[in-house]
Write a protein that holds these residues in place. Structure first.
Motif, PDB file in Angstrom:
ATOM      1  N   ASP A   5     -58.568  -7.659  -4.558  1.00  0.00           N
ATOM      2  CA  ASP A   5     -57.269  -8.332  -4.465  1.00  0.00           C
ATOM      3  C   ASP A   5     -56.128  -7.426  -4.901  1.00  0.00           C
ATOM      4  O   ASP A   5     -55.069  -7.382  -4.272  1.00  0.00           O
ATOM      5  CB  ASP A   5     -57.268  -9.587  -5.347  1.00  0.00           C
ATOM      6  N   ARG A   6     -56.354  -6.690  -5.977  1.00  0.00           N
ATOM      7  CA  ARG A   6     -55.278  -5.920  -6.604  1.00  0.00           C
ATOM      8  C   ARG A   6     -54.992  -4.605  -5.888  1.00  0.00           C
ATOM      9  O   ARG A   6     -53.831  -4.173  -5.806  1.00  0.00           O
ATOM     10  CB  ARG A   6     -55.648  -5.670  -8.074  1.00  0.00           C
ATOM     11  N   VAL A   7     -56.037  -3.962  -5.379  1.00  0.00           N
ATOM     12  CA  VAL A   7     -55.878  -2.612  -4.831  1.00  0.00           C
ATOM     13  C   VAL A   7     -56.155  -2.557  -3.330  1.00  0.00           C
ATOM     14  O   VAL A   7     -55.345  -2.050  -2.560  1.00  0.00           O
ATOM     15  CB  VAL A   7     -56.801  -1.620  -5.582  1.00  0.00           C
ATOM     16  N   VAL A   8     -57.291  -3.085  -2.906  1.00  0.00           N
ATOM     17  CA  VAL A   8     -57.702  -2.916  -1.510  1.00  0.00           C
ATOM     18  C   VAL A   8     -56.855  -3.760  -0.566  1.00  0.00           C
ATOM     19  O   VAL A   8     -56.555  -3.351   0.555  1.00  0.00           O
ATOM     20  CB  VAL A   8     -59.197  -3.257  -1.338  1.00  0.00           C
ATOM     21  N   LEU A  30     -62.354  -6.164   3.722  1.00  0.00           N
ATOM     22  CA  LEU A  30     -62.220  -6.785   2.399  1.00  0.00           C
ATOM     23  C   LEU A  30     -63.453  -7.627   2.091  1.00  0.00           C
ATOM     24  O   LEU A  30     -63.971  -7.610   0.968  1.00  0.00           O
ATOM     25  CB  LEU A  30     -60.963  -7.655   2.340  1.00  0.00           C
ATOM     26  N   ARG A  31     -63.900  -8.361   3.094  1.00  0.00           N
ATOM     27  CA  ARG A  31     -65.086  -9.194   2.905  1.00  0.00           C
ATOM     28  C   ARG A  31     -66.315  -8.334   2.605  1.00  0.00           C
ATOM     29  O   ARG A  31     -67.110  -8.651   1.720  1.00  0.00           O
ATOM     30  CB  ARG A  31     -65.327 -10.052   4.145  1.00  0.00           C
ATOM     31  N   PRO A  46     -61.223   0.077 -12.025  1.00  0.00           N
ATOM     32  CA  PRO A  46     -62.116  -0.976 -11.522  1.00  0.00           C
ATOM     33  C   PRO A  46     -61.955  -2.253 -12.331  1.00  0.00           C
ATOM     34  O   PRO A  46     -61.606  -2.212 -13.518  1.00  0.00           O
ATOM     35  CB  PRO A  46     -63.520  -0.375 -11.723  1.00  0.00           C
ATOM     36  N   GLY A  47     -62.209  -3.369 -11.694  1.00  0.00           N
ATOM     37  CA  GLY A  47     -62.137  -4.659 -12.372  1.00  0.00           C
ATOM     38  C   GLY A  47     -62.540  -5.760 -11.420  1.00  0.00           C
ATOM     39  O   GLY A  47     -62.680  -5.530 -10.208  1.00  0.00           O
ATOM     40  N   ASN A  82     -69.112  -8.678  -9.658  1.00  0.00           N
ATOM     41  CA  ASN A  82     -67.772  -9.127 -10.063  1.00  0.00           C
ATOM     42  C   ASN A  82     -67.250  -8.441 -11.319  1.00  0.00           C
ATOM     43  O   ASN A  82     -66.399  -8.977 -12.019  1.00  0.00           O
ATOM     44  CB  ASN A  82     -67.760 -10.650 -10.232  1.00  0.00           C
ATOM     45  N   THR A  83     -67.738  -7.208 -11.560  1.00  0.00           N
ATOM     46  CA  THR A  83     -67.163  -6.392 -12.629  1.00  0.00           C
ATOM     47  C   THR A  83     -66.224  -5.327 -12.071  1.00  0.00           C
ATOM     48  O   THR A  83     -65.422  -4.753 -12.803  1.00  0.00           O
ATOM     49  CB  THR A  83     -68.264  -5.671 -13.439  1.00  0.00           C
ATOM     50  N   GLY A  84     -66.340  -5.047 -10.766  1.00  0.00           N
ATOM     51  CA  GLY A  84     -65.590  -3.947 -10.156  1.00  0.00           C
ATOM     52  C   GLY A  84     -66.348  -2.638 -10.186  1.00  0.00           C
ATOM     53  O   GLY A  84     -65.866  -1.629  -9.650  1.00  0.00           O
TER      54      GLY A  84
END
Length: 349
Positions: A37-40, A50-51, A31-32, A64-66
């Motif tokens: 952006d990075r995974v999904v 995504l939204r 998580p992050g 916004n920590t994941g």
């Protein structure tokens, strides 16, 4: 901020200093802030999904920590309204459930069609809604252990929910039908731009022996997770692993000796790391459930959060420990869970 070391007590060093060797953290998609952006974003999800996920990750104290802190209150259907809300009757009123999630700084609130629908126009734009679309009601006598659709994906979409949630009782005699129903429901939810969360629970009397309950074994719950992500769950809710060796004890199915000799140990973080690994090495987030309410809720909630975070999990979903208390006590417990994920000294093992 919560004093994690003090709350963990004699377990502090055991839990905070452990390092996973069987499945190293470098192999995980952790998580992050950039998880969407990075995974999904490389998945086949529509942009609406995504939204919706970003809205969920971007809300509350963990914004916004994941990581996720969710309030689930659907127990009124399965355990009965009296069993769930008599300890604190204010929560018979659905508005107080949503208020607890907001005051508690949660990323979202997960509940029934009726609960969320009854206050949707006041709150759906103030905190992300997750509509639980199936339940195991316990008024049928004699009891059966099955999940029945109480709501549709379209109803969840119409009230402005960002996600739908569902349970599958893997291992039960009805699991094949539930898999088909929820796979279809998740496909439709993704078409509409909603995210999907699966309660991937085990349910079979044979999974419980005289001396151990393998409904919470790492190997069997790990396989339930693997089946959950196979039907495109975006997030998996699973009970925290407490033991291992379910396949060997029950003597069915197929596994590998390496699951027990190399990939896991009896350390609680290693057991949950195996659950994370079965969620495509973290490409799908694992949230663990907080468990029933008891006498030592704050300690147990923080302990569970530490294990989940250090294993590579994505957060905690805690209901009864929070809503079966006065609201401020529930808020304090939810905040204590969130503090674990905000504490940079609690790192991934």
């Amino acid at each position: 901020m919560t004093n994690v070391i003090e709350l963990l007590g004699s377990e502090a060093e055991h839990l905070l200093k452990h390092r996973c060797a069987g499945i190293p953290k470098e192999s995980l998609h952790l998580p992050g802030p950039d998880f969407v952006d990075r995974v999904v974003s490389i998945k086949d999800r529509k942009t609406g999904v995504l939204r919706s996920l970003q809205e969920l990750y971007g809300h509350g104290r963990l914004a916004n920590t994941g990581y996720l802190s969710l309030l689930p209150v659907d127990q009124g259907v399965e355990h009965s309204g009296g069993a769930s809300f008599a300890p604190n009757p204010m929560y018979f009123d659905p508005e107080n459930i949503v208020k607890l999630a907001i005051e508690g700084g949660c990323n979202g609130v997960a509940s029934t069609l009726g609960v969320l629908g009854s206050v949707a126009r006041r709150y759906a734009h103030k905190i992300p809604f997750i509509v639980k679309i199936n339940h195991n009601e316990m008024l049928t006598y004699p009891n059966i252990y099955d999940q029945t659709l109480f709501a549709s994906v379209d109803q969840a979409f119409d009230m402005g929910a960002v996600a739908v949630g569902a349970t599958i009782f893997y291992g039960s005699e009805h699991s094949r039908r539930q898999i088909q129903e929820i796979s279809d429901a998740f496909e439709h939810a993704h078409e509409l731009g909603m995210a999907t969360i699966l309660w991937a629970y085990l349910r079979n009397p044979a999974f419980k022996t005289a001396d151990k309950d393998y409904h919470v074994s790492a190997d069997l719950t790990g396989q339930a997770n693997h089946l959950a992500v196979t039907i495109n769950a975006d997030i998996v809710k699973q009970k925290m692993a407490e033991n291992n060796g379910g396949y060997n004890a029950i003597k069915f199915g197929k596994t590998s000796p390496k699951v027990y000799s190399e990939l896991t140990t009896d350390h609680p973080i290693d057991l949950v790391r195996y659950q994370v690994a079965n969620c495509y090495m973290g490409r799908v987030g694992l949230i663990n459930s907080g468990g029933e309410s008891g006498k030592d809720d704050l300690h147990q909630a923080v302990r569970t959060a530490v294990i989940n975070k250090r294993a590579g999990g994505m957060g905690l979903i805690s209901g009864r420990k929070a809503f079966q208390k006065p609201m401020q006590d529930g808020v304090n417990l939810l905040n204590a869970i969130q503090d674990v994920y905000l504490d940079k000294t609690v790192s991934v093992a």
